[in-house]
Design a protein around this motif. Structure first.
Motif, short mmCIF file in Angstrom:
data_model
loop_
_atom_site.label_atom_id
_atom_site.label_comp_id
_atom_site.label_asym_id
_atom_site.label_seq_id
_atom_site.Cartn_x
_atom_site.Cartn_y
_atom_site.Cartn_z
N PRO A 1 9.19 37.66 -32.58
CA PRO A 1 8.05 36.75 -32.73
C PRO A 1 7.47 36.81 -34.13
O PRO A 1 7.74 37.74 -34.89
N SER A 2 6.64 35.83 -34.48
CA SER A 2 6.00 35.84 -35.80
C SER A 2 4.90 36.90 -35.89
O SER A 2 4.57 37.37 -36.96
N THR A 3 4.33 37.28 -34.74
CA THR A 3 3.32 38.34 -34.69
C THR A 3 3.99 39.62 -34.19
O THR A 3 4.68 39.59 -33.18
N PRO A 4 3.79 40.75 -34.86
CA PRO A 4 4.38 42.01 -34.38
C PRO A 4 3.93 42.32 -32.95
O PRO A 4 2.77 42.09 -32.58
N LEU A 5 4.85 42.86 -32.15
CA LEU A 5 4.58 43.12 -30.74
C LEU A 5 3.40 44.06 -30.53
O LEU A 5 2.58 43.85 -29.64
N ARG A 6 3.30 45.12 -31.32
CA ARG A 6 2.20 46.07 -31.16
C ARG A 6 0.84 45.40 -31.40
O ARG A 6 -0.12 45.68 -30.70
N LEU A 7 0.77 44.51 -32.39
CA LEU A 7 -0.49 43.79 -32.64
C LEU A 7 -0.81 42.83 -31.49
O LEU A 7 -1.96 42.73 -31.06
N ALA A 8 0.20 42.14 -31.02
CA ALA A 8 0.00 41.21 -29.91
C ALA A 8 -0.50 41.95 -28.67
O ALA A 8 -1.40 41.47 -27.96
N ASP A 9 0.04 43.13 -28.43
CA ASP A 9 -0.39 43.93 -27.28
C ASP A 9 -1.80 44.47 -27.49
O ASP A 9 -2.66 44.37 -26.61
N ASN B 1 -4.30 41.67 -27.23
CA ASN B 1 -4.13 40.85 -26.03
C ASN B 1 -3.85 39.38 -26.36
O ASN B 1 -4.46 38.48 -25.78
N LEU B 2 -2.96 39.16 -27.33
CA LEU B 2 -2.60 37.79 -27.72
C LEU B 2 -1.62 37.21 -26.71
O LEU B 2 -0.61 37.82 -26.38
N LYS B 3 -1.89 36.04 -26.22
CA LYS B 3 -1.06 35.38 -25.22
C LYS B 3 0.06 34.58 -25.87
O LYS B 3 -0.11 34.04 -26.96
N GLY B 4 1.20 34.50 -25.20
CA GLY B 4 2.30 33.65 -25.64
C GLY B 4 3.22 34.26 -26.69
O GLY B 4 4.18 33.62 -27.10
N VAL B 5 2.95 35.49 -27.13
CA VAL B 5 3.80 36.13 -28.14
C VAL B 5 5.06 36.68 -27.49
O VAL B 5 6.15 36.61 -28.05
N TYR B 6 4.93 37.23 -26.28
CA TYR B 6 6.06 37.78 -25.54
C TYR B 6 5.82 37.59 -24.05
O TYR B 6 4.71 37.25 -23.62
#
Length: 149
Positions: free
Chosen positions: A26-34, A37-42
């Motif tokens: 994804p364009s956003t790193p997974l650890r940051l998305a987690d 709590n960013l939706k739609g990244v993974y």
């Protein structure tokens, strides 16, 4: 079970797959998305067995519980050695054999004195090499040590 098939063409490119999913970062790193709590990244819908549909791209992750255990079967039906890296985890090799894995294979697991590979400070990378036409069963300890460099 993680089954690796020969390379497939997805969107005009040769891609490797596990259970029919070819990882797309994804364009956003997974650890940051987690963390935020960013939706739609993974998605947390990684298939537990090979899909019966054409391979596809995805940012699909395995859902697991911290300090839990996860059974992973590395199934290799091909003619190449497959290599997997398990960074920062301890795992137990409970079985290794030829052929297809089935539910009955669990009855052959070595649950009493399995080989354990433990996280060692300074050497956080462990490799599993799956030989041709074999399966390897591991139990993964999901305690992660994050250390600063």
């Amino acid at each position: 079970m993680l089954e690796n098939k020969p390379l497939v063409t997805i969107n005009g490119k040769q891609r490797a797959t596990l259970n029919g999913i070819s990882y797309s970062p994804p364009s956003t790193p997974l650890r940051l998305a987690d963390q935020y709590n960013l939706k739609g990244v993974y998605t947390l819908d990684f298939p537990t067995k090979p899909l019966d549909e054409p391979p596809k791209l995805g940012t699909s992750l395995m859902n697991a519980s911290y300090k839990g255990f996860m059974e992973i079967i590395f199934q290799n039906n091909g003619t190449n050695v497959q290599t997997y890296h398990l960074d920062g985890h301890a795992f137990f090799v409970v079985g290794m054999n030829y052929g297809e894995w089935t539910e009955e294979s669990r009855g052959t697991y070595n649950k009493w004195d399995a080989v354990i590979v433990i996280f060692i400070k300074g050497n956080r990378e462990h490799t599993i090499q799956n030989l041709m036409e074999r399966k390897i069963e591991v139990i993964l300890n999901l305690v992660i040590n994050f250390t600063s460099a």
